[in-house]
Motif scaffolding. Structure first.
Motif, PDB file in Angstrom:
ATOM      1  N   VAL A  84     -67.165  60.118  15.063  1.00 52.75           N
ATOM      2  CA  VAL A  84     -66.601  60.015  16.403  1.00 52.75           C
ATOM      3  C   VAL A  84     -65.918  58.671  16.594  1.00 52.75           C
ATOM      4  O   VAL A  84     -64.795  58.581  17.112  1.00 52.75           O
ATOM      5  CB  VAL A  84     -67.692  60.224  17.471  1.00 52.75           C
ATOM      6  CG1 VAL A  84     -67.121  59.963  18.874  1.00 52.75           C
ATOM      7  CG2 VAL A  84     -68.256  61.641  17.396  1.00 52.75           C
TER       8      VAL A  84
ATOM      9  N   ASP B 114     -62.320  59.426  15.141  1.00 56.30           N
ATOM     10  CA  ASP B 114     -61.934  60.067  16.406  1.00 56.30           C
ATOM     11  C   ASP B 114     -61.924  61.583  16.258  1.00 56.30           C
ATOM     12  O   ASP B 114     -60.994  62.263  16.691  1.00 56.30           O
ATOM     13  CB  ASP B 114     -60.557  59.559  16.864  1.00 56.30           C
ATOM     14  CG  ASP B 114     -60.247  59.984  18.297  1.00 56.30           C
ATOM     15  OD1 ASP B 114     -61.193  60.261  19.056  1.00 56.30           O
ATOM     16  OD2 ASP B 114     -59.048  60.073  18.645  1.00 56.30           O
ATOM     17  N   ARG B 115     -62.961  62.106  15.631  1.00 57.47           N
ATOM     18  CA  ARG B 115     -63.079  63.550  15.432  1.00 57.47           C
ATOM     19  C   ARG B 115     -64.465  64.013  15.845  1.00 57.47           C
ATOM     20  O   ARG B 115     -65.435  63.259  15.801  1.00 57.47           O
ATOM     21  CB  ARG B 115     -62.860  63.899  13.947  1.00 57.47           C
ATOM     22  CG  ARG B 115     -61.545  63.443  13.382  1.00 57.47           C
ATOM     23  CD  ARG B 115     -60.379  64.216  13.980  1.00 57.47           C
ATOM     24  NE  ARG B 115     -60.401  65.602  13.563  1.00 57.47           N
ATOM     25  CZ  ARG B 115     -59.847  66.043  12.416  1.00 57.47           C
ATOM     26  NH1 ARG B 115     -59.271  65.194  11.591  1.00 57.47           N
ATOM     27  NH2 ARG B 115     -59.885  67.323  12.114  1.00 57.47           N
TER      28      ARG B 115
ATOM     29  N   ARG C 212     -62.532  61.074  24.367  1.00 51.88           N
ATOM     30  CA  ARG C 212     -62.124  59.677  24.238  1.00 51.88           C
ATOM     31  C   ARG C 212     -62.357  58.922  25.543  1.00 51.88           C
ATOM     32  O   ARG C 212     -62.765  57.757  25.530  1.00 51.88           O
ATOM     33  CB  ARG C 212     -60.643  59.600  23.843  1.00 51.88           C
ATOM     34  CG  ARG C 212     -60.347  60.195  22.468  1.00 51.88           C
ATOM     35  CD  ARG C 212     -58.889  60.075  22.103  1.00 51.88           C
ATOM     36  NE  ARG C 212     -58.574  60.920  20.957  1.00 51.88           N
ATOM     37  CZ  ARG C 212     -57.813  62.005  21.017  1.00 51.88           C
ATOM     38  NH1 ARG C 212     -57.234  62.357  22.166  1.00 51.88           N
ATOM     39  NH2 ARG C 212     -57.591  62.735  19.943  1.00 51.88           N
TER      40      ARG C 212
ATOM     41  N   ARG D 276     -66.078  58.268  25.822  1.00 57.26           N
ATOM     42  CA  ARG D 276     -66.468  57.271  24.805  1.00 57.26           C
ATOM     43  C   ARG D 276     -66.046  55.877  25.239  1.00 57.26           C
ATOM     44  O   ARG D 276     -66.831  54.923  25.185  1.00 57.26           O
ATOM     45  CB  ARG D 276     -65.813  57.638  23.467  1.00 57.26           C
ATOM     46  CG  ARG D 276     -66.167  56.725  22.306  1.00 57.26           C
ATOM     47  CD  ARG D 276     -65.208  56.955  21.148  1.00 57.26           C
ATOM     48  NE  ARG D 276     -63.852  56.565  21.517  1.00 57.26           N
ATOM     49  CZ  ARG D 276     -62.760  56.886  20.803  1.00 57.26           C
ATOM     50  NH1 ARG D 276     -62.875  57.621  19.717  1.00 57.26           N
ATOM     51  NH2 ARG D 276     -61.568  56.486  21.197  1.00 57.26           N
ATOM     52  N   ASP D 277     -64.810  55.735  25.679  1.00 55.25           N
ATOM     53  CA  ASP D 277     -64.308  54.421  26.078  1.00 55.25           C
ATOM     54  C   ASP D 277     -64.987  53.927  27.352  1.00 55.25           C
ATOM     55  O   ASP D 277     -65.225  52.714  27.511  1.00 55.25           O
ATOM     56  CB  ASP D 277     -62.789  54.483  26.279  1.00 55.25           C
ATOM     57  CG  ASP D 277     -62.033  54.744  24.976  1.00 55.25           C
ATOM     58  OD1 ASP D 277     -62.649  54.595  23.900  1.00 55.25           O
ATOM     59  OD2 ASP D 277     -60.845  55.114  25.050  1.00 55.25           O
TER      60      ASP D 277
END
Length: 270
Positions: free
Chosen positions: A86, A90-91, A164, A167-168
């Protein structure tokens, strides 16, 4: 992650050895012997010092081990590999798989693995150096041995843009008391559906992911920041220095203070 050395005496038991879905990924490096060993179904390939096998968590195989062999094994939990997929690729973890590989040579991977043999595990600096080497091996596997799953990933999960964004958001608010309701609002989902889809997309529940990111941030701050332990704890979302110390010790095997001293004194890559 964990590491172990194994020595197999061919006189100690039968020559056929089964490897049956242990639940963790294994990177196996032959340190000595193995030239006459082979994996059943792969008779044209043989082991030998400096050769690797990559065995995924659900891997099943049978091996002919008919001589004395010494191995180094690095074990990687599926959740740990999922987290790295991840963050670094980024998967979604369910889209990817660790490829089953038998008797490969890779000088850079061998160098990283052999670094694990040269440390003194009795002292914190040695354990930190070993951790740094293990991280290098993990990143190499992500680059060289991860492939897209042949089957469909399946339904459910967060859309890539939402994954994303969540996550960010977590990384930007580690010092705050993050709640499931708050993260669900970031994703524009109900709390119930968010919790389920987060687990699908991240490979672990939200609380486990947040704790992992807080500990990663704590390691970075301990290595580089002048903040005292109370300041590091606040910046990472822990209630106090004692809370940070307990969680850090469970995760790394050393206290934050010893980690900081070792990392700064030895120039460990973090």
């Amino acid at each position: 992650m964990a590491v172990a050395q194994w020595t197999r005496d061919h006189r100690a038991g039968r020559a056929l050895v089964d490897y049956d879905a242990p639940g963790h990924h294994t990177l196996s490096l032959y340190l000595r012997g193995g030239e006459t060993c082979f994996r059943l179904g792969h008779h044209g390939l043989h082991g030998g010092a400096g050769k690797f096998c990559v065995l995924p968590d659900l891997h099943r195989s049978r091996w002919s081990m008919n001589e004395d062999v010494r191995f180094l094994h690095l074990y990687i939990g599926p959740r740990r590999l999922a987290r790295e997929a991840v963050m670094r690729l980024d998967r979604e973890p369910r889209e990817l798989e660790l490829r089953d590989r038998t008797y490969i040579r890779d000088p850079s991977l061998e160098q990283a693995c052999r670094a694990l043999l040269d440390v003194d595990w009795r002292v914190p600096t040695g354990r930190l150096a070993a951790s740094s080497a293990a991280e290098a091996v993990l990143h190499h596997l992500l680059a060289q041995s991860i492939g897209r799953r042949g089957d469909a990933a399946g339904s459910g999960g967060l859309a890539p843009a939402v994954r994303r964004r969540v996550r960010d958001y977590i990384d930007a608010h580690l010092g705050e008391a993050l709640t499931l309701d708050e993260l669900a609002r970031v994703a524009a989902l109900s709390t119930y559906h968010f919790a389920r889809m987060f687990h699908v997309s991240f490979g672990e529940p939200p609380h486990a992911w947040v704790l992992g990111r807080r500990l990663a941030h704590a390691r970075a701050l301990l290595a580089r920041s002048p903040e005292d332990l109370a300041g590091v704890a606040r910046a990472c979302g822990f209630g106090n220095a004692s809370h940070l110390s307990r969680a850090f010790l469970r995760a790394t095997g050393v206290t934050p203070g010893r980690y900081r001293a070792a990392a700064r004194g030895q120039g460990v890559t973090l």
